[in-house]
Design an enzyme around this catalytic site. Sequence first.
Site, PDB file in Angstrom:
ATOM      1  N   GLU A 119      26.575  46.941  25.876  1.00  0.00           N
ATOM      2  CA  GLU A 119      25.133  47.218  25.909  1.00  0.00           C
ATOM      3  C   GLU A 119      24.633  47.229  27.349  1.00  0.00           C
ATOM      4  O   GLU A 119      25.309  46.720  28.248  1.00  0.00           O
ATOM      5  CB  GLU A 119      24.376  46.149  25.093  1.00  0.00           C
TER       6      GLU A 119
ATOM      7  N   PHE B  49      34.567  30.494  31.830  1.00  0.00           N
ATOM      8  CA  PHE B  49      33.470  31.422  31.516  1.00  0.00           C
ATOM      9  C   PHE B  49      32.151  30.688  31.324  1.00  0.00           C
ATOM     10  O   PHE B  49      31.101  31.299  31.314  1.00  0.00           O
ATOM     11  CB  PHE B  49      33.777  32.223  30.243  1.00  0.00           C
TER      12      PHE B  49
ATOM     13  N   HIS C 251      38.814  43.554  35.899  1.00  0.00           N
ATOM     14  CA  HIS C 251      39.911  42.909  36.624  1.00  0.00           C
ATOM     15  C   HIS C 251      39.727  41.382  36.653  1.00  0.00           C
ATOM     16  O   HIS C 251      40.653  40.622  36.344  1.00  0.00           O
ATOM     17  CB  HIS C 251      39.905  43.479  38.048  1.00  0.00           C
TER      18      HIS C 251
ATOM     19  N   GLU D  44      36.945  47.829  29.347  1.00  0.00           N
ATOM     20  CA  GLU D  44      37.718  47.028  28.390  1.00  0.00           C
ATOM     21  C   GLU D  44      38.239  45.743  29.017  1.00  0.00           C
ATOM     22  O   GLU D  44      39.405  45.386  28.905  1.00  0.00           O
ATOM     23  CB  GLU D  44      38.838  47.879  27.785  1.00  0.00           C
TER      24      GLU D  44
ATOM     25  N   SER E 249      30.452  42.278  30.091  1.00  0.00           N
ATOM     26  CA  SER E 249      31.538  41.298  29.996  1.00  0.00           C
ATOM     27  C   SER E 249      31.253  40.211  28.963  1.00  0.00           C
ATOM     28  O   SER E 249      32.166  39.505  28.544  1.00  0.00           O
ATOM     29  CB  SER E 249      31.787  40.647  31.362  1.00  0.00           C
TER      30      SER E 249
ATOM     31  N   LEU F 264      39.908  45.821  20.865  1.00  0.00           N
ATOM     32  CA  LEU F 264      40.116  45.894  22.311  1.00  0.00           C
ATOM     33  C   LEU F 264      41.527  45.471  22.696  1.00  0.00           C
ATOM     34  O   LEU F 264      42.089  45.996  23.661  1.00  0.00           O
ATOM     35  CB  LEU F 264      39.078  45.033  23.041  1.00  0.00           C
TER      36      LEU F 264
ATOM     37  N   GLY G 114      44.950  64.352  54.999  1.00  0.00           N
ATOM     38  CA  GLY G 114      43.772  65.100  54.551  1.00  0.00           C
ATOM     39  C   GLY G 114      43.990  65.812  53.231  1.00  0.00           C
ATOM     40  O   GLY G 114      43.055  65.944  52.428  1.00  0.00           O
TER      41      GLY G 114
END
Length: 394
Positions: A142, A393, A376, A373, A147, A249, A350
């Site tokens: 959303e 977390f 890192h 998903e 996360s 996931l 280049g």
Amino acid sequence: MAARTDLFQSPDYYQLDELLSEEHKLIRESVRNYVKKEISPIIEDYAQRAEFPEHIVKQLGDLGCFGPTVPAEYGGGGLDYISYGLMMQELERGDSGVRSTASVQGSLVMFPIYAYGNEAQRHKYLPKLASGEWLGCFGLTEPDHGSNPAGMLTNIKDAGDHVILNGAKMWISNAPFAQVAVVWARNEEGDIQGVIVERGMEGFSTPTTHGKWSLRASATGELVFDNVKVPKENILPNVKGLKGPLGCLTKARYGIAWGALGAAMDCYDTALRYSKERVQFDRPIGGFQLQQKKLAEMITEITKAQLLVWRLGVLMNDGKVTPQQVSMAKRNSCEIAANIAREARQMLGGMGITGEYSIMRHMMNLESVITYEGTHDIHLLITGMDVTGMNAFK
């Protein structure tokens, strides 16, 4: 722009092909040939124009790249997870956006309908999704909850024989072209449930996301729900809570672990070939120490990642895999691919920034792949929590 000739040769430094069955190799060959013939000649032009090559959806269905692990009775391939991984590797070798289209269809749309749906839902949706007649998308992220999907605001309210869906999702691959969306929303009890939303339901719209520098040949959009009436038979009955979308996931991240490795292999192969042809200071640049260092490090990281994803595939097939193991592989493949793309770009000087070679497109695409998903950093913390038992977390 002139179509490039695709000269890709797959690196296999540790003879890992000996670990694959004949069927695995045939599947890989068929997808590789498809990419060489149908994707490589056109993809640079589509990426430059930021346009989705819609005609490939039916081609991917015909090739069996949608839901290859879903049983054949529902239109899937009934294949194992190493076959699925090899398909994703070859598609992303062509372009991350093409692999995203297949990943979303198989792991995020077909898998939840198969795993969490009932027989009526399986027979209604899966064959059309498998064939590419319908394209699907997956609504979890959303605007304010990426996360942290547990904070989602999208909700459903009971209204008799249907529910009323309100909310919004963003960064949704396939959204602008999808006929079907598997959407995760919170019910009145506070539980997260999956609902199947169909194109044409009143109040459901899919605005396209413009201005991307990454995944330019992939269609990205929003899902907007304004009092959408969804029949109760479109609710996925066999799961409640975040374990529903997170289970999807895990399957998709597994495909990304193989896919990002495909992008790394393409960048390495391009740089290796260029290093043998490009002459500076009277010799091919592949003869200089610093260029050999780059190539040696690339093939080492690719070989390590090949072993990691192969073993992960065996664990998937045996039903022994953990989501944390998938996180490690997803993060590792994305990191090595991004690093290899950058080093390969430098080797081409280049020429590396032009559309004549695939490297810069891979490099830009991988910036999305390393983020979506599970970013890192989030995958690092998933591994950290797994080894320490402590949750960083919260």
